[in-house]
Design an enzyme around this catalytic site. Sequence first.
Site, PDB file in Angstrom:
ATOM      1  N   ALA A  70       0.823  -1.320  -0.110  1.00  0.00           N
ATOM      2  CA  ALA A  70       0.583   0.069   0.248  1.00  0.00           C
ATOM      3  C   ALA A  70       1.117   1.354  -0.002  1.00  0.00           C
ATOM      4  CB  ALA A  70      -0.893   0.169   1.323  1.00  0.00           C
TER       5      ALA A  70
ATOM      6  N   GLY B 149      10.797   5.288   7.816  1.00  0.00           N
ATOM      7  CA  GLY B 149      10.060   6.592   8.001  1.00  0.00           C
ATOM      8  C   GLY B 149      10.280   6.671   9.936  1.00  0.00           C
TER       9      GLY B 149
ATOM     10  N   ASP C 204       6.944   5.747  12.567  1.00  0.00           N
ATOM     11  CA  ASP C 204       6.858   4.912  13.358  1.00  0.00           C
ATOM     12  C   ASP C 204       8.114   5.120  14.430  1.00  0.00           C
ATOM     13  OD1 ASP C 204       4.952   3.115  11.791  1.00  0.00           O
ATOM     14  OD2 ASP C 204       6.096   3.301  10.586  1.00  0.00           O
TER      15      ASP C 204
ATOM     16  N   ARG D 105      -2.927   3.803   5.986  1.00  0.00           N
ATOM     17  CA  ARG D 105      -4.302   3.507   6.697  1.00  0.00           C
ATOM     18  C   ARG D 105      -5.064   4.992   5.694  1.00  0.00           C
ATOM     19  NH1 ARG D 105      -1.105   0.819  10.858  1.00  0.00           N
ATOM     20  NH2 ARG D 105      -1.851  -0.662  11.157  1.00  0.00           N
TER      21      ARG D 105
ATOM     22  N   HIS E  44       6.829   6.344   1.309  1.00  0.00           N
ATOM     23  CA  HIS E  44       7.629   5.126   0.863  1.00  0.00           C
ATOM     24  C   HIS E  44       8.679   5.262  -0.546  1.00  0.00           C
ATOM     25  CE1 HIS E  44       3.650   3.008   1.963  1.00  0.00           C
ATOM     26  NE2 HIS E  44       4.955   2.371   3.165  1.00  0.00           N
TER      27      HIS E  44
ATOM     28  N   LEU F 104       1.398  11.055   6.413  1.00  0.00           N
ATOM     29  CA  LEU F 104       1.764   9.649   5.280  1.00  0.00           C
ATOM     30  C   LEU F 104       0.926   8.429   5.844  1.00  0.00           C
ATOM     31  CD1 LEU F 104       3.349  10.488   2.039  1.00  0.00           C
ATOM     32  CD2 LEU F 104       0.564  11.490   2.567  1.00  0.00           C
TER      33      LEU F 104
END
Length: 288
Positions: free
Chosen positions: A32, A150, A153, A190, A37, A187
């Site tokens: 996703a 990233g 998290d 989810r 990313h 971003l």
Amino acid sequence: MKIIHHIKDLLSEVNRLKQEGQSIGFVPTMGALHQGHKALVMRSVLENSVTVVSIFVNPTQFNNVKDLDKYPRNLDRDAQLLSTVGCDFIFAPEALDIYTSDELNSTFSFDFGGLDEVMEGRFRPGHFNGVVQIVSKLFQLVQPTKAYFGEKDFQQLAIIHRMVDILKFDVEVIDCEIVREESGLALSSRNERLTVEQHKKAIEISKVLFESRNFASQMSPKELIHWVVAEINAVEGLEVEYYDIVNSSSLQTIDTWNEPSVGCIAVFCGEVRLIDNIRYSQQLTVNS
Ligand code: PAF
């Protein structure tokens, strides 16, 4: 760009690359894919001779079956995005290729040194066991020179650094800044699940976090936590699960501003759980 599904095919590519002395950049993902990313992959492409992206919705890191079922999956669309940014290999295995059935049915153990007891770890028991389980497996298979994660998290990243130290992986972990929409919303895969109305509300999360920096010199960390929670909960449709202001290395709640600090939040926007974080220390240094 080559799409690899089986471990044996991945290993034969990795062995060849190692023999040729090529550096391998690695971006682990659950698919996703979005611009966040994309930024990680672009950095890896710049800094390494070859880039591998894994796409694997890891079942062992979900403590909520509904969340696992609803996690967006679209390999074709992801492959399309990756083909435009110079990715060389996608590794997209099946769960039973990665795990034995015993592994799927038990909890992986790891000495987190307490990093898993707060915030995400408190509200998603077992989540980080699954993260360390999959990332350590992927590191063993891909044998990356550098791996890109990233900072959205934030707690995951702290745990990955500890994992690399403890398990002695020969890899450089690169922390990459949060990528945000113009509105400020961090971003996330989810975000795809938000309705237009929910999306408008979700924007308030980062707005309040950024605004909170203006009050850091007037309030204690504890007071600021209360302020942030009250402001976000005042938006109909948003519900804060936790907000904590912690030391950015130990992840323990701070009492004063005399340490490098980061505020980490999880908020339900309807059924969609969003996380974000903001650093305060730089702001205070600038002000003082
Ligand atoms: O951050 C993620 O997307 C996942 O936790 C990771 C690192 C790919 C492990 O499944």
